[in-house]
Motif scaffolding. Structure first.
Motif, PDB file in Angstrom:
ATOM      1  N   MET A 196      69.181  29.319  18.347  1.00 31.84           N
ATOM      2  CA  MET A 196      67.831  29.900  18.267  1.00 31.84           C
ATOM      3  C   MET A 196      67.360  30.320  19.654  1.00 31.84           C
ATOM      4  SD  MET A 196      65.898  27.370  15.616  1.00 31.84           S
ATOM      5  CE  MET A 196      66.558  25.757  16.017  1.00 31.84           C
ATOM      6  N   CYS A 197      68.261  30.284  20.623  1.00 31.52           N
ATOM      7  CA  CYS A 197      67.836  30.292  22.019  1.00 31.52           C
ATOM      8  C   CYS A 197      68.692  31.264  22.821  1.00 31.52           C
ATOM      9  CB  CYS A 197      67.962  28.844  22.484  1.00 31.52           C
ATOM     10  SG  CYS A 197      67.383  28.456  24.099  1.00 31.52           S
ATOM     11  N   HIS A 198      69.722  30.763  23.499  1.00 32.59           N
ATOM     12  CA  HIS A 198      70.538  31.616  24.364  1.00 32.59           C
ATOM     13  C   HIS A 198      71.854  32.054  23.729  1.00 32.59           C
ATOM     14  CE1 HIS A 198      68.843  32.642  28.242  1.00 32.59           C
ATOM     15  NE2 HIS A 198      68.294  31.447  28.344  1.00 32.59           N
ATOM     16  N   ARG A 210      68.494  28.448  31.001  1.00 30.46           N
ATOM     17  CA  ARG A 210      68.703  27.752  29.720  1.00 30.46           C
ATOM     18  C   ARG A 210      67.513  26.911  29.343  1.00 30.46           C
ATOM     19  NH1 ARG A 210      73.615  29.162  26.848  1.00 30.46           N
ATOM     20  NH2 ARG A 210      74.615  30.391  28.438  1.00 30.46           N
ATOM     21  N   GLY A 211      67.531  26.442  28.115  1.00 32.81           N
ATOM     22  CA  GLY A 211      66.399  25.680  27.616  1.00 32.81           C
ATOM     23  C   GLY A 211      66.576  24.194  27.790  1.00 32.81           C
ATOM     24  N   HIS A 212      67.005  23.534  26.731  1.00 32.91           N
ATOM     25  CA  HIS A 212      67.171  22.090  26.723  1.00 32.91           C
ATOM     26  C   HIS A 212      68.101  21.617  27.840  1.00 32.91           C
ATOM     27  CE1 HIS A 212      65.248  19.982  23.473  1.00 32.91           C
ATOM     28  NE2 HIS A 212      65.460  20.985  22.635  1.00 32.91           N
ATOM     29  N   LEU A 230      55.280  32.133  21.657  1.00 32.48           N
ATOM     30  CA  LEU A 230      55.586  31.572  22.981  1.00 32.48           C
ATOM     31  C   LEU A 230      55.296  30.084  23.076  1.00 32.48           C
ATOM     32  CD1 LEU A 230      53.548  34.179  25.043  1.00 32.48           C
ATOM     33  CD2 LEU A 230      55.891  34.423  24.234  1.00 32.48           C
ATOM     34  N   ARG A 231      55.728  29.521  24.199  1.00 33.24           N
ATOM     35  CA  ARG A 231      55.425  28.120  24.510  1.00 33.24           C
ATOM     36  C   ARG A 231      54.170  28.020  25.370  1.00 33.24           C
ATOM     37  NH1 ARG A 231      60.454  29.024  23.709  1.00 33.24           N
ATOM     38  NH2 ARG A 231      61.823  27.346  23.010  1.00 33.24           N
ATOM     39  N   ALA A 232      53.405  26.968  25.141  1.00 35.46           N
ATOM     40  CA  ALA A 232      52.255  26.670  25.999  1.00 35.46           C
ATOM     41  C   ALA A 232      52.697  25.659  27.050  1.00 35.46           C
ATOM     42  CB  ALA A 232      51.122  26.088  25.168  1.00 35.46           C
TER      43      ALA A 232
END
Ligand SMILES: Nc1nc2c(c(=O)[nH]1)N[C@H]1C(S)=C(S)[C@@H](COP(=O)(O)OP(=O)(O)OC[C@H]3O[C@@H](n4cnc5c(=O)[nH]c(N)nc54)[C@H](O)[C@@H]3O)O[C@H]1N2
Ligand SMILES: Nc1nc2c(c(=O)[nH]1)N[C@H]1C(S)=C(S)[C@@H](COP(=O)(O)OP(=O)(O)OC[C@H]3O[C@@H](n4cnc5c(=O)[nH]c(N)nc54)[C@H](O)[C@@H]3O)O[C@H]1N2
Ligand SMILES: [Mo]
Length: 790
Positions: free
Chosen positions: A190-192, A412-414, A660-662
């Protein structure tokens, strides 16, 4: 105070009105607040200073690099929040679950579920009492194992969110494959994933090629669609150092992000005391959502035109023709495409003027080493993979890869999302070393492709998936198409959740639901009677060891390796040649197996994982060796610039919604209802909207809108109660928060090739406007309940 001025006070909307730059005193206050909110043990212990240190634990928040010479406080506001969240002294224990039925908890807000505290012992859903009730670990393993044995492996899905260590991830992929499936979707789907697919095609490795040292050699940095101040704040250290050397930063982002405008480092007394913040972005281009391929093509076209005219007037080359000749294929076709593409189309789709694009191109042409950072603004689109390819095209034109200070930099995310894929979590059999695993463990791994996240939920909706083992995700919140996927999740026969805190996915129970609480890696892991360590990979492809420093939240929670070993033993029994029990008591054995599977990458891991700054994995593209189909770096001719086949050109008033993220969240974990940098307080049910778009629809600040997705599939997707707030975004688009807006995102509205949900460009219309009659305060209090959706 009149109604509208009170609202303006609550919803300070213009970035210039925001009193603080990223970091700064506001950040110090935010950290102090969460320590009190969580009654965190951090206040007493010396935990934070050991965050991201070679002898400490690796932060559970973002995946940004961990330097060899860390700052005394190598953590940021959001890393400190994440640590406080895990080390809270609150507990969701058996007394808590005895008091609250599952039906009642389903009415709670996501924030309140996790805020209940850390889980303390294994639980199972009991239909008769509608409660989660305690069970023993042995009972849980035996019952789950028996069910898994009875199921068809093709109907079972093993999901991992990107926090799991390399050891955990390796054990999980082996368990799933010995069980008989490659159904291993993970959060990167869902991300990269657009990066993994796009970079592999273009340069032969699916990850970025830059390291921290490159910041010292770069002449220019691009930022495409990543909100660094909120989502990888420690990176601001390197950005600020580069800015001090005069390195320009050119940002492409539809939304003027205060966190990308200026920065004050809360850990630098000098910056805190001096007036005036360091400017982050030297140019800021508000590209239309989904207009990045067009903007990148525009940049490339400007460079090519400058090259042509330089040669015509006897000047020197602008393109790095030696690099192009020696290292790439496809340049001629791409150049022809650039020559044939009209500026008019580029300008229309990108929403940027030719002069704006040329001003960015000019700086690019004056720079010898360029880094391109990017995030979800590029990957979460129907053309997510193509966006990544166009970014590579731009870098290739001037040889900006495989030399100091240059290269693509997917942020990257996590914290270990990159590492999980490195050690075998993948639904694509061709990416896993199946022959090696077969030899090493004497079994026949499945060769059939498994499900990625979107495919897993498509299969769940039509009944082909019957069970999920969910390591750390909150899928009924993070996955698109909420109404449809929640119903499918409730229809599961077996639902096994391994988690630190309670979330909604644990409560939307199927027939048989289990909640297995695990240690956070901030905690000391004493599996097998001695201290165990784990490892992870950061965004710059470096591996680090991590040791816990806090006491476990409860004596009855277990480590992820222990839990996976228990499940694997109970499910596979005699079928498995792996010594799961021994592994869960000594993780050096797991690392030894990892090193056997990938010796080049992980040899001598026990010592190398403690190298300050981590040890780097071999990245051929960094040495200009191209493991692509052609053996060269590959230019791509874009398929189309028109981002969105789902966006009706004909419907007047159609809008593109970015989710988006807050600042107050980590994905589906909601720390609080604020978005500090963007000046939003007390609510996440907010839409950031262009002021002229509001006027055209007679919408005032604080009015509550109902959005509906524009689609032709006959499914009505709607979210109501979103308060409008004027913000500096281009006309025709708006921004809302993830996960509140996920009911609007159709499951099939995802990137070609990578299947990453197109969360940054959802076609919507406004179907109702409720005039705000109460005070702003009332409006916001209404948000503390469960998010409304129909
Ligand atoms: N504190 C905190 N840290 C996190 C997370 C968190 O939730 N909280 N999540 C982690 C995870 S898993 C991830 S993946 C990362 C995500 O970090 P980011 O990549 O920053 O993701 P988003 O917050 O979704 O926002 C992306 C940015 O892209 C911009 N954008 C939207 N659409 C477009 C577009 O079409 N083009 C361009 N150029 N820009 C666009 C938005 O305005 C926004 O600034 O952060 C990680 N770190
Ligand atoms: N609309 C929209 N949707 C999106 C996105 C978007 O930008 N817009 N972003 C997407 C992205 S980039 C991502 S990465 C996904 C994330 O989606 P997920 O992976 O589903 O969700 P997370 O919120 O990261 O996971 C939260 C849960 O992890 C558990 N947890 C925390 N720490 C640990 C641990 O150490 N071990 C275990 N086992 N569990 C733990 C907690 O119980 C917590 O409730 O969402 C995606 N969805
Ligand atoms: Mo992510």
């Amino acid at each position: 105070m009149g109604k509208s001025s009170r609202q303006t006070a609550r919803m300070r909307h213009h970035p210039d009105a925001y009193p603080n730059a990223s970091g700064g005193w506001g950040s110090v206050k935010a950290v102090a607040r969460i320590l009190v909110q969580e009654r965190s043990v951090l206040r007493d212990a010396k935990i934070l200073p050991r965050q991201n240190k070679p002898d400490g634990f690796m932060c559970v928040s973002c995946s940004w690099a961990k330097p060899a010479h860390p700052h005394t406080f190598e953590f940021c506001e959001n890393g400190a929040k994440a640590t406080a969240w895990d080390t809270t002294s609150k507990r969701a224990d058996r007394a808590f679950f005895a008091k609250h039925t599952v039906s009642e908890l389903l009415g709670w807000h996501d924030h309140d579920l996790e805020e209940a505290g850390r889980l303390t012992e294994p639980m199972r859903y009991d239909v008769a009492s509608d409660r989660l009730v305690p069970v023993s670990w042995d009972e849980a393993f035996a019952a789950i194992g028996a069910q898994l044995r009875a199921l068809d492996p093709d109907s079972v899905v093993f999901y991992t969110s990107g926090r799991a260590s390399l050891e955990t991830a390796y054990m999980l992929q082996l368990f799933a494959r010995m069980y008989g499936t490659n159904n291993m979707p993970d959060s990167s789907n869902m991300c990269h994933e657009s990066t993994s697919v796009g970079l592999t095609q273009a340069i032969g490795v699916g990850v970025g090629t830059i390291g921290l040292d490159d910041f010292e050699h770069t002449d220019l940095m691009f930022f495409f669609g990543h909100n660094v101040g909120t989502n990888s704040p420690r990176m601001l250290h390197q950005l600020q150092d580069a800015r001090k050397r005069g390195v320009p930063i050119i940002t492409f982002n539809p939304l003027r992000e205060p966190g990308l405008l200026s920065f004050a480092n809360p850990q630098s007394p000098r910056d805190m005391l001096l007036p005036g913040d360091t400017q982050i972005s030297t140019q800021y281009h508000q590209v239309r959502p989904g207009g990045d391929s067009a903007a990148l093509v525009g940049l490339c076209k400007a460079v090519l035109e400058a090259h042509d005219s330089a040669l015509a007037s006897g000047g020197s080359e602008v393109l790095d023709t030696a690099f192009i000749r020696e290292h790439t294929v496809g340049f001629e076709d791409f150049a022809q495409y650039l020559r044939e593409t009209d500026w008019a189309e580029i300008i229309l789709v990108s929403g940027l003027s030719r002069a704006a694009i040329e001003s960015a191109a000019l700086v690019y042409m004056q720079s010898n080493a360029v880094i391109a950072h990017y995030g979800m603004g590029l990957t979460q689109h129907r053309l997510g993979v193509q966006n990544v390819r166009m970014l590579c095209n731009l870098l290739f034109l001037r040889g900006n890869i495989g030399k100091p200070g240059a290269g693509p930099s997917p942020v990257r995310g996590h914290s270990n999302v990159q590492g999980q894929r490195t050690v075998g979590i993948t639904e694509k059999p061709e990416l896993a070393p199946l022959d090696q695993l077969a030899r090493q463990f004497d079994f026949e791994p499945p060769r059939k492709a498994g499900f990625n996240t979107v495919e897993a939920f498509e299969a769940m909706i039509d009944g082909r998936v019957r069970a999920v083992v969910n390591l750390g995700g909150n899928l009924v919140r993070s996955v698109p198409d909420r109404a449809r996927i929640e119903a499918a999740w409730r229809g599961l026969q077996l639902n096994v959740n391994i988690a630190t805190k309670l979330n909604r996915s644990h409560l939307e129970h199927g027939k048989d639901a289990w909640l297995l609480p695990c240690l956070s890696r901030i905690e000391i892991d004493r599996s097998g009677g001695r201290e165990q360590y784990v490892s992870m990979e950061d965004s710059t492809a470096r591996f680090h060891g991590s040791r816990g420093v806090a006491e476990p939240a409860s004596p009855d929670i277990r480590s992820e390796p222990f839990i996976l070993a228990g499940l694997a033993k109970a499910t596979l029994g005699e079928r498995s040649t792996a010594d799961w029990g021994a592994w869960s008591e000594d993780y050096t054995r797991v690392r030894a197996e990892i090193a056997k599977t990938w010796p080049e990458m992980f040899h001598d891991m026990e010592t190398r994982m403690w190298t300050p700054g981590g040890f780097v994995r071999p990245l051929p593209a960094r040495e200009r060796k191209w493991k692509t189909q052609s053996g060269k770096a590959e230019f791509q001719v874009p398929e189309t610039l028109n981002e969105d086949p789902d966006m009706p050109q004909s419907e007047p008033g159609a809008l593109r919604l970015m989710t988006l993220r807050a600042d107050g969240q980590f994905n589906t974990t909601i720390y609080n209802h604020d978005d500090r940098f963007r000046g939003v307080r007390g609510s996440r049910m907010v839409l950031l909207m262009n002021g002229d778009d509001m006027k055209a629809r007679d919408i005032d600040t604080g009015d509550r809108l109902t959005l509906q997705t524009i689609s032709t599939d006959g499914v009505v997707r709607q979210v109501a109660g979103l308060a409008a707030m004027p913000y500096d975004v281009p006309r025709g688009c708006l921004a809302g928060y993830y996960p509140e807006c996920n009911p609007l995102l159709p499951l099939w509205h995802c990137a070609k090739q990578s299947k990453v949900p197109a969360a940054k460009s959802i076609p919507v219309r406004v179907v109702a406007v409720d005039k705000n009659t109460g005070s702003a305060g009332d409006t916001f209090r209404a948000d503390t309940g469960a998010p409304q959706h129909t």
